[in-house]
Design an enzyme around this catalytic site. Structure first.
Site, PDB file in Angstrom:
ATOM      1  N   ARG A  77       0.835  -1.201   0.000  1.00 36.98           N
ATOM      2  CA  ARG A  77       0.000   0.000   0.000  1.00 36.98           C
ATOM      3  C   ARG A  77       0.869   1.250   0.000  1.00 36.98           C
ATOM      4  O   ARG A  77       1.953   1.284   0.599  1.00 36.98           O
ATOM      5  CB  ARG A  77      -0.870  -0.011   1.263  1.00 36.98           C
ATOM      6  CG  ARG A  77      -1.851   1.139   1.416  1.00 36.98           C
ATOM      7  CD  ARG A  77      -2.894   1.120   0.334  1.00 36.98           C
ATOM      8  NE  ARG A  77      -4.114   1.864   0.731  1.00 36.98           N
ATOM      9  CZ  ARG A  77      -5.014   2.306  -0.124  1.00 36.98           C
ATOM     10  NH1 ARG A  77      -4.838   2.101  -1.426  1.00 36.98           N
ATOM     11  NH2 ARG A  77      -6.094   2.928   0.287  1.00 36.98           N
ATOM     12  N   THR A 134      -9.169   0.102  -9.831  1.00 42.22           N
ATOM     13  CA  THR A 134      -8.293  -0.978  -9.364  1.00 42.22           C
ATOM     14  C   THR A 134      -8.388  -2.129 -10.355  1.00 42.22           C
ATOM     15  O   THR A 134      -9.233  -2.134 -11.243  1.00 42.22           O
ATOM     16  CB  THR A 134      -8.695  -1.444  -7.943  1.00 42.22           C
ATOM     17  OG1 THR A 134      -8.688  -0.324  -7.067  1.00 42.22           O
ATOM     18  CG2 THR A 134      -7.748  -2.480  -7.384  1.00 42.22           C
ATOM     19  N   GLU A 160      -4.190   7.845  -4.036  1.00 46.09           N
ATOM     20  CA  GLU A 160      -4.579   6.974  -2.931  1.00 46.09           C
ATOM     21  C   GLU A 160      -4.827   7.715  -1.622  1.00 46.09           C
ATOM     22  O   GLU A 160      -5.564   7.227  -0.761  1.00 46.09           O
ATOM     23  CB  GLU A 160      -3.499   5.912  -2.693  1.00 46.09           C
ATOM     24  CG  GLU A 160      -3.330   4.923  -3.812  1.00 46.09           C
ATOM     25  CD  GLU A 160      -4.552   4.052  -4.040  1.00 46.09           C
ATOM     26  OE1 GLU A 160      -5.455   4.048  -3.191  1.00 46.09           O
ATOM     27  OE2 GLU A 160      -4.595   3.376  -5.070  1.00 46.09           O
ATOM     28  N   SER A 172      -7.664   0.543   3.032  1.00 43.14           N
ATOM     29  CA  SER A 172      -8.097   0.040   1.730  1.00 43.14           C
ATOM     30  C   SER A 172      -9.189  -1.002   1.937  1.00 43.14           C
ATOM     31  O   SER A 172      -9.367  -1.542   3.031  1.00 43.14           O
ATOM     32  CB  SER A 172      -6.914  -0.595   0.995  1.00 43.14           C
ATOM     33  OG  SER A 172      -7.352  -1.292  -0.158  1.00 43.14           O
ATOM     34  N   SER A 173      -9.919  -1.300   0.860  1.00 43.43           N
ATOM     35  CA  SER A 173     -10.890  -2.395   0.865  1.00 43.43           C
ATOM     36  C   SER A 173     -10.413  -3.585   0.048  1.00 43.43           C
ATOM     37  O   SER A 173     -11.157  -4.559  -0.105  1.00 43.43           O
ATOM     38  CB  SER A 173     -12.231  -1.912   0.301  1.00 43.43           C
ATOM     39  OG  SER A 173     -12.814  -0.959   1.145  1.00 43.43           O
ATOM     40  N   GLY A 224     -13.156  -0.328  -5.379  1.00 43.22           N
ATOM     41  CA  GLY A 224     -13.183   0.518  -4.194  1.00 43.22           C
ATOM     42  C   GLY A 224     -13.823  -0.203  -3.023  1.00 43.22           C
ATOM     43  O   GLY A 224     -13.548  -1.372  -2.759  1.00 43.22           O
TER      44      GLY A 224
END
Length: 624
Positions: A126, A427, A466, A493-494, A515
């Protein structure tokens, strides 16, 4: 599955401080990576590889959203590489053909199951906030209010320190059998020779055209001749090919401390705004020291047992593993297979609502917050949360979180809670498997479709946005929450790359973009496959619903228009709306890439049949 053949020993010197030295691999492997068979590459302007959403066979598999990318991964498998090698090759190719969703300007999370040891590992790649970022960095000092979201996205301020290159190098160093240079070769060739533009690529460019025109290098690259790329034309990115060659020569040290990093910092701090742009573009806070300090991290994966299988996923800083895991634990309290379809969907939606309430309150970067991940994943806590689900009525959301460490907060009453934080819908996801039984599930992103809209001049890739995944303001007057900006912090984040084991061996691997809908997409696909008796292709293709602790539930058009369960669910109190299409051409939820290891040893690779224009599943040796 047979054990994987031993890997050659690899240097443990810090990879970013040295050039990418070629691994000791067979000459045949090297020759195939340098010069693939003519049938696989007929030159610039060639037709795209045949794209099928389902493939079954032996020897290895790849599924992604794009046939060029899946073919790059398969090329590495064909040459003798393993699942990690193929995952990096596929991801690098997605940086060429899916540049608005992923690339070296972003980050992600990788889950790897090692067949030799039987262990499942993860890498947290990340992005991180610069050291100068503070909790009020997205607040206007003149008004004390959050800056406009669009202004935050299209700025240097939203750009986090990229983690994707570090993820690739770390994965290859730990578990791969080729060097970064070798894994990048198919994508480098693809960037140089080009790919055929399809409807999806043109539509995504059109969705972003206005903001792309406001940044000179972005307009020059993605609006050739000042126009949208034509369907059927060949899109080339020689700048990205050159950047990949730089990483191949110098390793990721070119970014984390080298000249590429200096170019990134200069772009973030002084965004290349077009002279006629009318928008306010805020400068970023990133420095060369921020890049130099970046590390991709090993995390212990999340793990829950569900219906006799083990579900492994990504721990915080992602909320994917804890939230999918908590929802599965809640659903474990009910016999979904014995329910009619509308009741099964009702329970899925309510479990998701509760898990999201707890996710929003508790999950953030564990280096900065005391995240109760173990308690969130306890079956005891899930059993108490499950008491809130009434088969005869939907909860009126949003509902309040419970404290998994405080049983006094587990009373069976659904108090009112906060809403859903924003998270971008883009994504991409990929899965790979090899002949030795190794499996990778990998989700990577630049956040929004098109990221920050800022391209690094002469480098051919977009920078992420981000840092807009942080909460811009505290959750409430009483609670700051775990996801405010901070120096060096990873925004929540998911992303939920997931691997499911049965009797200690891979059964399923899956994940999705989307998302905050990633969590519900992975959860619903698992429920479809494990509870509702769907085959994996049907589980992926089925219309999706996404409840994220909000007053309404997003539902895809197919469900809204034709699903017989809609009326029954509305009688229970569910209210459905179409998902927004602000940054993607269609109102759809997610885009799964998945695989399943069948009882006879074949691997079934599955991609989307229609979402995002349809995906691509490939196997090394196809079988009926």
């Amino acid at each position: 599955m047979p054990a994987r053949t031993p890997r050659p020993p690899r240097s443990r010197r810090p990879a970013r401080r040295r050039a990418a030295v070629a691994a000791a691999v067979p000459p045949l492997l090297l020759s195939l990576l340098v010069a693939p068979p003519a049938a696989a590459d007929s030159g610039p302007g060639r037709e795209p590889p045949a794209a099928s959403p389902v493939a079954a066979g032996h020897g290895g598999a790849v599924a992604s959203v794009d046939p060029y990318a899946s073919r790059a991964g398969l090329e590495v498998l064909r040459a003798g590489g393993n699942a990690v090698d193929a995952a990096v090759a596929t991801a690098a190719a997605l940086g060429v053909t899916e540049p608005y969703s992923a690339g070296i300007g972003g980050g992600g999370y990788l889950v790897f199951h090692d067949a030799r040891t039987g262990r499942t590992h993860t890498i947290d790649g990340r992005e991180t906030a610069p050291a100068a970022m503070r909790p009020d960095s997205f607040t206007d000092p003149a008004t004390g209010r959050p800056i406009p979201f669009d202004e935050a996205v299209n700025s240097g301020l939203s750009v986090g320190v990229p983690g994707t290159p570090a993820t690739w190098e770390k994965a290859l160093e730990e578990w791969g059998s080729v060097s970064l240079a070798e894994a990048l070769r198919p994508a480098t060739r693809l960037a140089r020779q080009g790919f055929t533009v399809d409807e999806e690529f043109r539509a995504q460019t059109a969705q972003n055209e206005e903001r792309f025109r406001d940044f000179t290098p972005t307009a020059e690259l993605f609006l050739p001749g000042g126009e949208l790329p034509e369907v059927g034309s060949v899109f080339r990115n020689p700048d990205l090919a050159g950047t990949y060659r730089l990483l191949a020569r110098e390793g990721t040290g070119a970014l984390y401390g080298g000249r590429l990093g200096r170019e990134v910092v200069r772009t973030v701090r002084r965004p290349p705004v077009a002279p006629d742009a009318g928008r306010t573009v805020r400068p970023g806070l990133m420095t060369a020291s921020d890049l130099d300090r970046y590390r991709a991290l090993h995390r212990k994966p999340t793990r829950v047992e569900y219906r006799g299988v083990e579900v492994y996923s990504m721990a915080p800083s992602s909320s994917g593993g804890t939230t999918v895991g908590e929802a599965l634990n809640i659903l474990e309290e009910f016999d979904l297979a014995g329910m009619d379809r509308s009741q099964a969907l009702h329970h899925y939606l309510e479990a998701s609502r509760l898990a999201y309430a707890d996710r929003n309150r508790w999950v953030g970067d564990p280096a900065f917050s005391d995240v109760p991940a173990r308690e969130l994943l306890s079956q005891r806590f899930a059993g108490e949360r499950a008491c809130l689900i009434d088969p005869g009525r939907a909860m009126a959301g949003p509902v309040a979180a419970a404290d998994p460490r405080d049983p006094a907060s587990w009373e069976c009453t659904a108090a009112e809670g906060g809403g859903e934080p924003y998270e971008g819908p883009s994504t991409t996801h990929l899965v790979t498997a090899d002949r030795w039984g190794n499996v990778v599930s990998y989700t990577l992103t630049i956040e929004q479709t098109g990221g920050s809209a800022i391209t690094v001049p002469g480098r051919g890739f977009l920078l992420n946005n981000e840092l807009t995944d942080f909460d811009f303001t505290p959750l409430s007057k009483e609670v700051d929450g775990p996801n405010l900006p901070g120096p060096g912090k990873r925004p929540r984040s998911s992303m939920a790359p997931t691997i499911v084991l049965q009797d200690g061996r891979p059964l399923l691997a899956l994940g999705s973009p989307g998302g905050s809908t990633i969590i519900t997409t992975v959860l619903q696909t698992l429920v479809n496959r494990l509870d509702l008796g769907m085959t994996l292709p049907r589980a992926v293709a089925a219309p999706r619903l996404s409840q994220r602790n909000t007053a309404t539930t997003q539902a895809e058009p197919e469900f809204m228009e034709t699903a017989p369960e809609r009326a029954a669910l509305e009688r229970l109190g569910h209210r459905f709306v179409l998902p927004p299409g602000a940054f993607t051409p269609a109102p759809e939820i997610g885009a799964v890439a998945a695989l399943e290891v069948l009882d006879d040893g074949r691997v079934l690779a599955v991609a989307e049949p229609e979402r995002r224009g349809g995906g691509s599943a490939m196997v090394l040796r196809p079988a009926r």
